[in-house]
Write a protein that holds these residues in place. Structure first.
Motif, PDB file in Angstrom:
ATOM      1  N   PRO A  41      49.301  21.776  24.606  1.00 30.12           N
ATOM      2  CA  PRO A  41      48.897  22.076  25.988  1.00 30.12           C
ATOM      3  C   PRO A  41      47.854  21.125  26.567  1.00 30.12           C
ATOM      4  O   PRO A  41      47.891  20.820  27.765  1.00 30.12           O
ATOM      5  N   ILE A  42      46.911  20.675  25.749  1.00 26.62           N
ATOM      6  CA  ILE A  42      45.884  19.770  26.265  1.00 26.62           C
ATOM      7  C   ILE A  42      46.491  18.412  26.606  1.00 26.62           C
ATOM      8  O   ILE A  42      46.206  17.831  27.661  1.00 26.62           O
ATOM      9  N   GLN A  43      47.332  17.886  25.721  1.00 28.83           N
ATOM     10  CA  GLN A  43      48.022  16.628  26.012  1.00 28.83           C
ATOM     11  C   GLN A  43      48.885  16.760  27.268  1.00 28.83           C
ATOM     12  O   GLN A  43      48.912  15.860  28.120  1.00 28.83           O
ATOM     13  N   SER A  44      49.590  17.877  27.379  1.00 28.81           N
ATOM     14  CA  SER A  44      50.453  18.106  28.541  1.00 28.81           C
ATOM     15  C   SER A  44      49.643  18.160  29.827  1.00 28.81           C
ATOM     16  O   SER A  44      50.046  17.612  30.861  1.00 28.81           O
ATOM     17  N   ALA A  45      48.463  18.803  29.770  1.00 30.88           N
ATOM     18  CA  ALA A  45      47.613  18.916  30.952  1.00 30.88           C
ATOM     19  C   ALA A  45      47.053  17.567  31.380  1.00 30.88           C
ATOM     20  O   ALA A  45      46.962  17.270  32.581  1.00 30.88           O
ATOM     21  N   LYS A  46      46.689  16.748  30.431  1.00 29.01           N
ATOM     22  CA  LYS A  46      46.156  15.421  30.770  1.00 29.01           C
ATOM     23  C   LYS A  46      47.234  14.563  31.426  1.00 29.01           C
ATOM     24  O   LYS A  46      46.971  13.847  32.409  1.00 29.01           O
ATOM     25  N   TYR A  47      48.437  14.622  30.905  1.00 27.17           N
ATOM     26  CA  TYR A  47      49.562  13.874  31.496  1.00 27.17           C
ATOM     27  C   TYR A  47      49.848  14.408  32.901  1.00 27.17           C
ATOM     28  O   TYR A  47      50.060  13.632  33.852  1.00 27.17           O
ATOM     29  N   ALA A  48      49.840  15.730  33.045  1.00 26.40           N
ATOM     30  CA  ALA A  48      50.104  16.347  34.343  1.00 26.40           C
ATOM     31  C   ALA A  48      49.036  15.971  35.367  1.00 26.40           C
ATOM     32  O   ALA A  48      49.328  15.802  36.555  1.00 26.40           O
ATOM     33  N   SER A  49      47.797  15.827  34.918  1.00 22.95           N
ATOM     34  CA  SER A  49      46.709  15.429  35.817  1.00 22.95           C
ATOM     35  C   SER A  49      46.937  14.026  36.374  1.00 22.95           C
ATOM     36  O   SER A  49      46.662  13.761  37.549  1.00 22.95           O
ATOM     37  N   VAL A  50      47.439  13.139  35.532  1.00 21.98           N
ATOM     38  CA  VAL A  50      47.751  11.781  35.994  1.00 21.98           C
ATOM     39  C   VAL A  50      48.885  11.823  37.006  1.00 21.98           C
ATOM     40  O   VAL A  50      48.817  11.203  38.077  1.00 21.98           O
ATOM     41  N   ALA A  51      49.949  12.560  36.689  1.00 16.80           N
ATOM     42  CA  ALA A  51      51.113  12.619  37.579  1.00 16.80           C
ATOM     43  C   ALA A  51      50.730  13.179  38.949  1.00 16.80           C
ATOM     44  O   ALA A  51      51.135  12.630  39.988  1.00 16.80           O
ATOM     45  N   SER A  52      49.944  14.247  38.973  1.00 20.85           N
ATOM     46  CA  SER A  52      49.561  14.848  40.254  1.00 20.85           C
ATOM     47  C   SER A  52      48.604  13.944  41.026  1.00 20.85           C
ATOM     48  O   SER A  52      48.650  13.893  42.262  1.00 20.85           O
ATOM     49  N   ALA A  53      47.760  13.191  40.320  1.00 21.13           N
ATOM     50  CA  ALA A  53      46.862  12.245  41.000  1.00 21.13           C
ATOM     51  C   ALA A  53      47.655  11.129  41.672  1.00 21.13           C
ATOM     52  O   ALA A  53      47.343  10.716  42.796  1.00 21.13           O
ATOM     53  N   LEU A  54      48.688  10.644  40.999  1.00 20.01           N
ATOM     54  CA  LEU A  54      49.517   9.597  41.592  1.00 20.01           C
ATOM     55  C   LEU A  54      50.263  10.116  42.817  1.00 20.01           C
ATOM     56  O   LEU A  54      50.496   9.374  43.774  1.00 20.01           O
ATOM     57  N   LYS A  55      50.620  11.399  42.793  1.00 15.79           N
ATOM     58  CA  LYS A  55      51.339  11.974  43.933  1.00 15.79           C
ATOM     59  C   LYS A  55      50.492  11.990  45.201  1.00 15.79           C
ATOM     60  O   LYS A  55      50.995  11.712  46.288  1.00 15.79           O
ATOM     61  N   VAL A  56      49.193  12.329  45.110  1.00 16.76           N
ATOM     62  CA  VAL A  56      48.378  12.526  46.311  1.00 16.76           C
ATOM     63  C   VAL A  56      48.085  11.228  47.051  1.00 16.76           C
ATOM     64  O   VAL A  56      47.588  11.258  48.171  1.00 16.76           O
ATOM     65  N   ARG A  57      48.399  10.100  46.454  1.00 21.68           N
ATOM     66  CA  ARG A  57      48.209   8.816  47.150  1.00 21.68           C
ATOM     67  C   ARG A  57      49.230   8.602  48.252  1.00 21.68           C
ATOM     68  O   ARG A  57      49.063   7.705  49.090  1.00 21.68           O
ATOM     69  N   LEU A  58      50.300   9.404  48.250  1.00 24.18           N
ATOM     70  CA  LEU A  58      51.397   9.217  49.192  1.00 24.18           C
ATOM     71  C   LEU A  58      51.650  10.495  49.971  1.00 24.18           C
ATOM     72  O   LEU A  58      51.369  11.598  49.502  1.00 24.18           O
ATOM     73  N   SER A  59      52.217  10.373  51.158  1.00 21.06           N
ATOM     74  CA  SER A  59      52.483  11.544  51.998  1.00 21.06           C
ATOM     75  C   SER A  59      53.789  12.211  51.602  1.00 21.06           C
ATOM     76  O   SER A  59      54.712  11.576  51.090  1.00 21.06           O
ATOM     77  N   GLY A  60      53.850  13.517  51.841  1.00 18.48           N
ATOM     78  CA  GLY A  60      55.066  14.267  51.577  1.00 18.48           C
ATOM     79  C   GLY A  60      55.107  14.852  50.184  1.00 18.48           C
ATOM     80  O   GLY A  60      54.615  14.265  49.217  1.00 18.48           O
ATOM     81  N   ALA A  61      55.736  16.037  50.071  1.00 18.37           N
ATOM     82  CA  ALA A  61      55.770  16.752  48.799  1.00 18.37           C
ATOM     83  C   ALA A  61      56.642  16.074  47.757  1.00 18.37           C
ATOM     84  O   ALA A  61      56.431  16.238  46.558  1.00 18.37           O
ATOM     85  N   ARG A  62      57.636  15.300  48.187  1.00 17.74           N
ATOM     86  CA  ARG A  62      58.595  14.726  47.242  1.00 17.74           C
ATOM     87  C   ARG A  62      58.245  13.308  46.788  1.00 17.74           C
ATOM     88  O   ARG A  62      59.032  12.689  46.064  1.00 17.74           O
ATOM     89  N   ASN A  63      57.117  12.783  47.196  1.00 19.95           N
ATOM     90  CA  ASN A  63      56.694  11.466  46.700  1.00 19.95           C
ATOM     91  C   ASN A  63      56.071  11.627  45.314  1.00 19.95           C
ATOM     92  O   ASN A  63      54.901  11.346  45.083  1.00 19.95           O
ATOM     93  N   ILE A  64      56.901  12.086  44.410  1.00 21.17           N
ATOM     94  CA  ILE A  64      56.493  12.378  43.042  1.00 21.17           C
ATOM     95  C   ILE A  64      56.710  11.132  42.185  1.00 21.17           C
ATOM     96  O   ILE A  64      57.758  10.490  42.279  1.00 21.17           O
ATOM     97  N   PRO A  65      55.730  10.762  41.359  1.00 23.27           N
ATOM     98  CA  PRO A  65      55.901   9.540  40.563  1.00 23.27           C
ATOM     99  C   PRO A  65      57.006   9.678  39.521  1.00 23.27           C
ATOM    100  O   PRO A  65      57.294  10.770  39.034  1.00 23.27           O
ATOM    101  N   ARG A  66      57.611   8.548  39.191  1.00 19.04           N
ATOM    102  CA  ARG A  66      58.592   8.513  38.115  1.00 19.04           C
ATOM    103  C   ARG A  66      57.873   8.296  36.784  1.00 19.04           C
ATOM    104  O   ARG A  66      56.707   7.918  36.747  1.00 19.04           O
ATOM    105  N   ARG A  67      58.600   8.542  35.723  1.00 14.50           N
ATOM    106  CA  ARG A  67      58.007   8.482  34.394  1.00 14.50           C
ATOM    107  C   ARG A  67      57.334   7.136  34.121  1.00 14.50           C
ATOM    108  O   ARG A  67      56.217   7.072  33.609  1.00 14.50           O
ATOM    109  N   GLU A  68      58.009   6.052  34.503  1.00 13.97           N
ATOM    110  CA  GLU A  68      57.457   4.728  34.211  1.00 13.97           C
ATOM    111  C   GLU A  68      56.146   4.479  34.961  1.00 13.97           C
ATOM    112  O   GLU A  68      55.260   3.782  34.462  1.00 13.97           O
ATOM    113  N   GLU A  69      56.005   5.056  36.171  1.00 13.00           N
ATOM    114  CA  GLU A  69      54.763   4.914  36.928  1.00 13.00           C
ATOM    115  C   GLU A  69      53.612   5.632  36.230  1.00 13.00           C
ATOM    116  O   GLU A  69      52.500   5.104  36.143  1.00 13.00           O
ATOM    117  N   VAL A  70      53.889   6.838  35.750  1.00  8.82           N
ATOM    118  CA  VAL A  70      52.856   7.615  35.058  1.00  8.82           C
ATOM    119  C   VAL A  70      52.421   6.900  33.782  1.00  8.82           C
ATOM    120  O   VAL A  70      51.225   6.739  33.499  1.00  8.82           O
TER     121      VAL A  70
END
Length: 304
Positions: free
Chosen positions: A267-296
């Motif tokens: 769970p801790i590893q999963s949360a740290k990865y999820a924190s990165v993914a959600s941080a990358l998302k907020v740089r862009l507008s819209g709910a679906r600008n979700i990063p891809r695996r390679e970006e994370v």
């Protein structure tokens, strides 16, 4: 078809207006930008799971209107299985209107439309039993109860993001569903509403006490709290600029956490990865600008 995760919940059209400030009473202001795009919490998570490398499907409803095919196609284009989306001719597709100010803070107005017609009868038992995990988001408590029981029967991972619809129920009324919940995604405010607690730690302990295996509390710019085995761990947010739009950040967090969990991370590893993914998302507008695996993974590699 064998899927890793099936997401169940809302499918909406998002209308997002970017503004300098929230208008005062009777004040009229201009938006600096406006976007119209696919959304819906569970649907966003299904897209995130697909972008992060696993196979996902979606169960939900759209209206028999011009928006339905746009929404279905938006999921198909992301590799999400749409075979169990119902086109409901009794009403309209759901809409969400979001006001986003300069700091990325949101005000949200929801028109649920036929999302409210989703029922336990829409949950195809043969469809979901072939998945590894089921993620429900924003569904009514009776639907979550039905899904939890099916997951329990077939030994599937049940992930639940109840949202304000369900957390207004008393904790005791949700205890049986929560006892069968593998991962609970909940905001800090929602956790306190659900439990009546005054602090986040008290809220988490009350939720664990009814039998939830892992509690993931999303706390926005503060980060998140991960609790399991009666221990609470604080995971700081990943600092990133600019913050353009937080819409969909929580859905991205859930998608990344689920993907990492299914890939054997703790769970801790999963949360740290999820924190990165959600941080990358907020740089862009819209709910679906979700990063891809390679970006994370590129971001993680660069900060290590």
């Amino acid at each position: 078809m064998s899927l890793d995760v099936i997401c169940i919940g809302n499918l909406n059209i998002d209308v997002i207006a970017y503004i300098n400030h929230i208008p005062d009473l009777d004040e009229s202001i201009y938006a600096s930008n406006l976007t119209i795009s696919p959304g819906g919490s569970a649907a966003n998570t299904a897209v995130g799971i697909s972008r992060l490398g696993l196979k996902s499907g979606f169960i939900g409803r759209v209206g028999a209107d011009p928006y339905s095919q746009l929404l279905i196609k938006s999921l198909m284009d992301e590799g999400v299985d749409t075979s169990h989306i119902v086109v409901d001719n009794t009403g309209n597709t759901g809409f969400v209107i979001v006001l986003v100010d300069r700091s990325g803070v949101r005000r949200i107005i929801r028109w649920p439309g036929v999302n409210l017609n989703l029922s336990p009868l829409d949950i195809d038992e043969e469809y979901i039993r072939k998945a590894k995990a089921i993620h429900a988001s924003g569904v009514k408590a009776n639907i979550a109860y039905s899904i939890a029981n099916l997951c329990d029967r077939y030994k599937l991972i049940f992930c639940w993001d109840p949202g304000l619809i369900a957390v207004r129920e008393e904790l005791n009324n949700l205890a049986e569903t929560l006892s069968k919940t593998s991962i609970l995604f909940i905001s800090e405010a929602e956790s306190k509403i659900l439990t009546g607690a005054s602090s986040i730690n008290e809220a988490i302990l009350k939720i664990l006490d009814v039998g939830v295996k892992i509690v993931a509390v999303k706390a926005g710019i503060k980060g998140s709290y991960i609790a399991f085995n009666n221990n609470i761990h604080y995971i700081p947010a990943v600092k990133i600029k600019p913050i353009i739009d937080t819409t969909g950040a929580g859905d991205t967090y859930a998608a990344a956490f689920i993907v990492q969990t299914l890939e054997g991370k703790d769970p801790i590893q999963s949360a740290k990865y999820a924190s990165v993914a959600s941080a990358l998302k907020v740089r862009l507008s819209g709910a679906r600008n979700i990063p891809r695996r390679e970006e994370v993974e590129k971001f993680i590699k660069n900060i290590l």
